[in-house]
Scaffold this motif. Structure first.
Motif, PDB file in Angstrom:
ATOM      1  N   PRO A 160      44.252  73.617  37.838  1.00 11.03           N
ATOM      2  CA  PRO A 160      44.915  72.710  36.897  1.00 11.03           C
ATOM      3  C   PRO A 160      44.016  72.455  35.694  1.00 11.03           C
ATOM      4  O   PRO A 160      42.827  72.200  35.853  1.00 11.03           O
ATOM      5  CB  PRO A 160      45.132  71.419  37.695  1.00 11.03           C
ATOM      6  CG  PRO A 160      44.319  71.533  38.932  1.00 11.03           C
ATOM      7  CD  PRO A 160      43.920  72.964  39.112  1.00 11.03           C
ATOM      8  N   ILE A 161      44.610  72.526  34.508  1.00  7.45           N
ATOM      9  CA  ILE A 161      43.857  72.268  33.277  1.00  7.45           C
ATOM     10  C   ILE A 161      44.614  71.243  32.441  1.00  7.45           C
ATOM     11  O   ILE A 161      45.808  71.418  32.156  1.00  7.45           O
ATOM     12  CB  ILE A 161      43.666  73.561  32.451  1.00  7.45           C
ATOM     13  CG1 ILE A 161      42.904  74.600  33.286  1.00  7.45           C
ATOM     14  CG2 ILE A 161      42.910  73.271  31.152  1.00  7.45           C
ATOM     15  CD1 ILE A 161      42.534  75.865  32.530  1.00  7.45           C
ATOM     16  N   GLY A 162      43.929  70.143  32.122  1.00  9.56           N
ATOM     17  CA  GLY A 162      44.528  69.135  31.244  1.00  9.56           C
ATOM     18  C   GLY A 162      44.108  69.481  29.824  1.00  9.56           C
ATOM     19  O   GLY A 162      44.646  70.376  29.183  1.00  9.56           O
ATOM     20  N   GLY A 204      41.046  70.585  29.276  1.00 10.58           N
ATOM     21  CA  GLY A 204      40.008  71.617  29.380  1.00 10.58           C
ATOM     22  C   GLY A 204      38.672  71.149  28.814  1.00 10.58           C
ATOM     23  O   GLY A 204      37.853  71.956  28.379  1.00 10.58           O
ATOM     24  N   THR A 205      38.417  69.835  28.834  1.00  2.69           N
ATOM     25  CA  THR A 205      37.179  69.304  28.230  1.00  2.69           C
ATOM     26  C   THR A 205      36.072  69.073  29.255  1.00  2.69           C
ATOM     27  O   THR A 205      35.058  68.444  28.939  1.00  2.69           O
ATOM     28  CB  THR A 205      37.444  67.977  27.482  1.00  2.69           C
ATOM     29  OG1 THR A 205      37.831  66.982  28.456  1.00  2.69           O
ATOM     30  CG2 THR A 205      38.523  68.112  26.436  1.00  2.69           C
ATOM     31  N   SER A 206      36.258  69.574  30.463  1.00  2.00           N
ATOM     32  CA  SER A 206      35.222  69.401  31.492  1.00  2.00           C
ATOM     33  C   SER A 206      33.867  69.885  30.979  1.00  2.00           C
ATOM     34  O   SER A 206      33.777  70.941  30.349  1.00  2.00           O
ATOM     35  CB  SER A 206      35.612  70.211  32.734  1.00  2.00           C
ATOM     36  OG  SER A 206      34.509  70.271  33.614  1.00  2.00           O
ATOM     37  N   GLN A 244      34.609  59.755  24.990  1.00  2.00           N
ATOM     38  CA  GLN A 244      34.302  60.384  23.694  1.00  2.00           C
ATOM     39  C   GLN A 244      35.227  61.590  23.451  1.00  2.00           C
ATOM     40  O   GLN A 244      35.499  61.966  22.321  1.00  2.00           O
ATOM     41  CB  GLN A 244      32.840  60.824  23.677  1.00  2.00           C
ATOM     42  CG  GLN A 244      32.333  61.121  22.288  1.00  2.00           C
ATOM     43  CD  GLN A 244      30.943  61.705  22.315  1.00  2.00           C
ATOM     44  OE1 GLN A 244      30.599  62.472  23.199  1.00  2.00           O
ATOM     45  NE2 GLN A 244      30.124  61.336  21.354  1.00  2.00           N
ATOM     46  N   SER A 245      35.749  62.160  24.549  1.00  2.00           N
ATOM     47  CA  SER A 245      36.661  63.300  24.464  1.00  2.00           C
ATOM     48  C   SER A 245      38.125  62.879  24.320  1.00  2.00           C
ATOM     49  O   SER A 245      39.022  63.709  24.462  1.00  2.00           O
ATOM     50  CB  SER A 245      36.523  64.127  25.741  1.00  2.00           C
ATOM     51  OG  SER A 245      36.753  63.292  26.870  1.00  2.00           O
ATOM     52  N   PHE A 246      38.358  61.581  24.069  1.00  2.00           N
ATOM     53  CA  PHE A 246      39.695  60.981  24.054  1.00  2.00           C
ATOM     54  C   PHE A 246      40.772  61.835  23.357  1.00  2.00           C
ATOM     55  O   PHE A 246      41.871  62.002  23.870  1.00  2.00           O
ATOM     56  CB  PHE A 246      39.577  59.612  23.355  1.00  2.00           C
ATOM     57  CG  PHE A 246      40.870  58.953  23.010  1.00  2.00           C
ATOM     58  CD1 PHE A 246      41.625  58.336  23.993  1.00  2.00           C
ATOM     59  CD2 PHE A 246      41.334  58.932  21.693  1.00  2.00           C
ATOM     60  CE1 PHE A 246      42.822  57.716  23.668  1.00  2.00           C
ATOM     61  CE2 PHE A 246      42.524  58.318  21.366  1.00  2.00           C
ATOM     62  CZ  PHE A 246      43.272  57.705  22.358  1.00  2.00           C
TER      63      PHE A 246
HETATM   64  C1  LIG Z   1      32.425  65.988  23.848  1.00  2.00           C
HETATM   65  C2  LIG Z   1      32.796  65.451  25.193  1.00  2.00           C
HETATM   66  C3  LIG Z   1      32.682  64.093  25.437  1.00  2.00           C
HETATM   67  C4  LIG Z   1      33.015  63.572  26.694  1.00  2.00           C
HETATM   68  N1  LIG Z   1      32.950  62.222  26.901  1.00  2.00           N
HETATM   69  C5  LIG Z   1      33.337  61.702  28.078  1.00  2.00           C
HETATM   70  C6  LIG Z   1      33.328  60.292  28.289  1.00  2.00           C
HETATM   71  O1  LIG Z   1      32.970  59.513  27.410  1.00  2.00           O
HETATM   72  N2  LIG Z   1      33.745  59.847  29.503  1.00  2.00           N
HETATM   73  C7  LIG Z   1      34.179  60.679  30.477  1.00  2.00           C
HETATM   74  O2  LIG Z   1      34.563  60.208  31.529  1.00  2.00           O
HETATM   75  N3  LIG Z   1      34.158  62.008  30.312  1.00  2.00           N
HETATM   76  C8  LIG Z   1      33.770  62.545  29.143  1.00  2.00           C
HETATM   77  N4  LIG Z   1      33.792  63.904  28.957  1.00  2.00           N
HETATM   78  C9  LIG Z   1      34.181  64.796  30.054  1.00  2.00           C
HETATM   79  C10 LIG Z   1      35.701  65.129  30.093  1.00  2.00           C
HETATM   80  O3  LIG Z   1      36.279  64.919  28.841  1.00  2.00           O
HETATM   81  C11 LIG Z   1      36.351  64.259  31.135  1.00  2.00           C
HETATM   82  O4  LIG Z   1      35.948  64.704  32.403  1.00  2.00           O
HETATM   83  C12 LIG Z   1      37.887  64.214  31.088  1.00  2.00           C
HETATM   84  O5  LIG Z   1      38.318  63.249  32.000  1.00  2.00           O
HETATM   85  C13 LIG Z   1      38.511  65.537  31.404  1.00  2.00           C
HETATM   86  O6  LIG Z   1      39.872  65.471  31.062  1.00  2.00           O
HETATM   87  P1  LIG Z   1      40.680  66.805  30.742  1.00  2.00           P
HETATM   88  O7  LIG Z   1      42.100  66.436  30.577  1.00  2.00           O
HETATM   89  O8  LIG Z   1      40.055  67.530  29.634  1.00  2.00           O
HETATM   90  O9  LIG Z   1      40.471  67.570  32.110  1.00  2.00           O
HETATM   91  P2  LIG Z   1      40.048  69.094  32.340  1.00  2.00           P
HETATM   92  O10 LIG Z   1      38.741  69.361  31.709  1.00  2.00           O
HETATM   93  O11 LIG Z   1      41.173  69.964  32.011  1.00  2.00           O
HETATM   94  O12 LIG Z   1      39.861  69.057  33.923  1.00  2.00           O
HETATM   95  C14 LIG Z   1      38.831  68.330  34.532  1.00  2.00           C
HETATM   96  C15 LIG Z   1      38.968  68.464  36.058  1.00  2.00           C
HETATM   97  O13 LIG Z   1      40.164  67.838  36.485  1.00  2.00           O
HETATM   98  C16 LIG Z   1      41.081  68.781  37.038  1.00  2.00           C
HETATM   99  N5  LIG Z   1      42.405  68.416  36.537  1.00  2.00           N
HETATM  100  C17 LIG Z   1      42.807  68.313  35.245  1.00  2.00           C
HETATM  101  N6  LIG Z   1      44.087  67.909  35.205  1.00  2.00           N
HETATM  102  C18 LIG Z   1      44.485  67.753  36.488  1.00  2.00           C
HETATM  103  C19 LIG Z   1      45.704  67.363  37.095  1.00  2.00           C
HETATM  104  N7  LIG Z   1      46.790  67.029  36.385  1.00  2.00           N
HETATM  105  N8  LIG Z   1      45.750  67.318  38.451  1.00  2.00           N
HETATM  106  C20 LIG Z   1      44.662  67.627  39.204  1.00  2.00           C
HETATM  107  N9  LIG Z   1      43.504  68.022  38.684  1.00  2.00           N
HETATM  108  C21 LIG Z   1      43.420  68.068  37.334  1.00  2.00           C
HETATM  109  C22 LIG Z   1      40.599  70.142  36.584  1.00  2.00           C
HETATM  110  O14 LIG Z   1      40.977  71.157  37.484  1.00  2.00           O
HETATM  111  C23 LIG Z   1      39.100  69.916  36.524  1.00  2.00           C
HETATM  112  O15 LIG Z   1      38.538  70.019  37.798  1.00  2.00           O
HETATM  113  C24 LIG Z   1      33.454  64.451  27.715  1.00  2.00           C
HETATM  114  C25 LIG Z   1      33.572  65.814  27.448  1.00  2.00           C
HETATM  115  C26 LIG Z   1      33.251  66.316  26.199  1.00  2.00           C
HETATM  116  C27 LIG Z   1      33.400  67.777  25.929  1.00  2.00           C
END
Ligand SMILES: Cc1cc2nc3c(=O)[nH]c(=O)nc-3n(C[C@H](O)[C@H](O)[C@H](O)COP(=O)(O)OP(=O)(O)OC[C@H]3O[C@@H](n4cnc5c(N)ncnc54)[C@H](O)[C@@H]3O)c2cc1C
Length: 555
Positions: free
Chosen positions: A133-135, A137-139, A199-201
């Motif tokens: 699953p990818i939301g 993709g900011t992991s 920060q990735s909001f």
């Molecule tokens: C520049 C930057 C700043 C950041 N700042 C913060 C911050 O301040 N606080 C913070 O908490 N994090 C931060 N992060 C990390 C990241 O943004 C978080 O972990 C965020 O919650 C990931 O959300 P996403 O939708 O991008 O998930 P993804 O990166 O797409 O996925 C993250 C994980 O969740 C799983 N996943 C995604 N969607 C689902 C779904 N619907 N069901 C089940 N599993 C799922 C994926 O398989 C993966 O394992 C930052 C990242 C970057 C690049």
């Protein structure tokens, strides 16, 4: 729906993002000095056309997916697959910039309903195809960096409607793929907010926040995903599961909590119900200067232990205070007021290397005012000096902007990464010193004759302890960037765990932190996680290679 074509496939933010260095002519001199270099190389990224990708999924499987989801929901073109080849960690960006998208999915699918996700999971279990699953993709921990080919990327972007805003119960239900700006816009329109601003909001999603157990910058007021998630709907290979939604219940352990931090290995969240708050009338962000980090940390501890209810208390160490101040001043000659201000700060006893605390106070007018007054009492008692709204406003205005600098630095042979942890107040200064020196040592070993820059801040606080966040900037070892990073990461991760910190406060485990999970969960805890996985995902197709450590016998 997040349109990934409008985002950089190998970096941060929109394709047409303005150059973050506009108006900052002294930036490169500052960076060169930070890494002990006289010149910085040009290290441009490969073009999408030259990137190496694995082949797409075999035609019969693609046809089957199209039957299940509709042909518009199955994508195999170069850009769509390259954009989901990895997340946004340092090694992810280095690999993508070098043209290595060999981790790309064999297909990208965009299901629109829980039923479609269930059908997709049946197909995956039947054919043994891994699904991730990818939301957004900011992991940053290798959470979406792809199992071995051929895997299927399940993009949640089409499950992004706001389904209900329940004003009586102060909850909202939305599709798990909704991104930060869309969710907040829908809530703000009705006078509410979730208040989750990582920060990735701008580019991350509700499902990703829950699955990665995230924390927003204002977690003191709004809590973390673990606090605000009330209920989730999740599709698993064993069927659909709607978790409990009572305000509280003593009917056994709260099972919905298992999804917070589940990182896509237990199921795919399709909807979530969250607790919402009234939009604050006031967002008051200000600066305070402390003579050193210890007195600033004492003030934060005292404020949170005495129920002052700030929205955010972010304490920068001397290096981060100095560096951000220098970046902020680039291209501007210091105004008379800021020179007078600097003298006043020094004269009032904050010393020549002060630490900046950004305090945020939100809520109704009286509530925010009370919280600020109460917090300032503790700040003053520990030697902090209020320096007005300017540093607070400036931080708030640029709070989502800094990540764009990573791409710019990587294009000149300069690496930048972050690590974060949390620990009890009693261990915090030891934890900070140990991690800081481990990073400096590891960087020095990797770059003889040069050095790096290690910045730290206290980012989230609780009555019993706080989170520390480190940013490190270092000269890249060109041609060996990922192995160089791996050695630094290994050294610092071992230090974090041996100094008593958690391997992650809010970034999650992903692939990168797996070796350190058992140290926190214990052997029984890891077996419990494996048993959960075996129940929900018996054929092991969900995001293999993340969260759970390898079994010793599989290594
Ligand atoms: C520049 C930057 C700043 C950041 N700042 C913060 C911050 O301040 N606080 C913070 O908490 N994090 C931060 N992060 C990390 C990241 O943004 C978080 O972990 C965020 O919650 C990931 O959300 P996403 O939708 O991008 O998930 P993804 O990166 O797409 O996925 C993250 C994980 O969740 C799983 N996943 C995604 N969607 C689902 C779904 N619907 N069901 C089940 N599993 C799922 C994926 O398989 C993966 O394992 C930052 C990242 C970057 C690049």
């Amino acid at each position: 729906v997040t349109d990934r074509r409008a985002l950089r496939w190998n970096g941060w933010g929109p394709v047409d993002q303005p150059d973050p260095l506009t108006g900052r002519p002294g930036f490169w001199a500052l960076v060169a000095d930070a890494v002990g270099a006289t010149t910085l190389p040009e290290t441009p990224a490969q073009e999408l056309e030259t990137v190496r990708l694995p082949p797409p999924l075999a035609a019969p499987h693609l046809r089957r997916l199209e039957e299940l989801l509709g042909s518009e929901a199955v994508l195999t073109d170069r850009r769509e697959r390259a954009a989901r080849a990895r997340g946004r960690s340092y090694p992810d960006l280095v690999a993508l910039r070098a043209g290595d998208a060999t981790s790309a999915p064999a297909a990208v699918v965009l299901p629109a309903t829980t039923e479609q996700v269930l059908a997709l999971l049946s197909f995956a279990a039947e054919t043994g195809s891994p699904v991730v699953p990818i939301g957004g993709g900011t992991s940053v921990v290798g959470g979406v960096s792809g199992p071995p080919w051929p895997w299927i990327a399940v993009d949640t972007a089409r499950m992004s409607s706001v389904l209900e805003v329940d004003e009586v119960n102060r909850t909202a239900t939305a599709g798990a793929g909704i991104d930060g700006p869309a969710l907040e816009a829908a809530l703000n329109e009705r006078g509410y907010t979730l208040g989750h601003f990582p920060q990735s909001f701008r580019h991350s999603t509700l499902g990703g926040w829950i699955a990665a157990s995230g924390a927003g910058q204002q977690s003191n007021r709004y809590g973390r995903a673990a606090d605000w998630m009330l209920r989730a709907t999740v599709a698993t290979p064993s069927g659909a599961w709607r978790t409990e939604a009572f305000p509280w219940s003593a009917a056994g352990p709260r099972l919905g909590s298992l999804l917070v931090g589940s990182e896509g290995v237990l199921g795919i969240l399709t909807e979530a119900t969250v607790r919402i708050r009234r939009l604050p009338e006031v967002r008051d962000y200000r600066g305070y200067i402390f003579p050193d980090f210890a007195s600033g940390a004492a003030a934060v501890r005292s404020a949170v232990q005495n129920d002052c209810r700030p929205a955010m208390l972010r304490l920068l160490d001397p290096a981060e205070t100095r560096f951000l101040g220098a970046v902020e001043r680039l291209g501007r000659s210091p105004s008379l007021t800021s020179r007078v201000f600097a003298r006043v700060v020094i004269a009032r006893g904050a010393g020549a290397t002060p630490c900046l605390l950004i305090g945020g106070f939100e809520g109704g007018k009286e509530e925010a005012e009370r919280s600020r007054r109460d917090t300032e009492r503790h700040i003053r008692r520990e030697g902090g000096i209020p320096v007005g709204a300017r540093p607070g406003r400036s931080w708030y205005a640029s709070r989502f902007d800094l990540p764009a600098l990573r791409d710019v630095l990587l294009a000149r042979g300069v690496g930048v990464d972050t690590v974060e942890t949390a620990g009890p107040w009693s261990d915090l200064s030891h934890l900070k010193a140990s991690i800081g020196s481990a990073l400096e040592r590891a960087i020095a070993e990797e770059a003889p004759g040069r050095h790096g820059l290690v910045l730290a801040h206290l980012s989230h606080s609780y009555p019993e302890g706080a989170a520390l966040y480190f940013t490190f900037v270092f000269p890249q070892r060109l041609g060996d960037e990922i192995e160089q990073w791996r050695r630094i990461k290994q050294a610092v991760s071992e230090t974090i765990v041996s100094a008593g910190g958690t391997i992650t406060h809010h970034h999650g485990i992903g692939e990168d932190h797996r070796p350190w999970l058992a140290a926190e969960k214990g052997d029984v805890g890891i077996e419990l996680l494996r048993a959960l996985k075996a129940t929900l995902d018996p054929s092991g197709v969900l995001n293999p290679g993340t969260l759970l450590p390898d079994r010793v016998e599989d290594r």
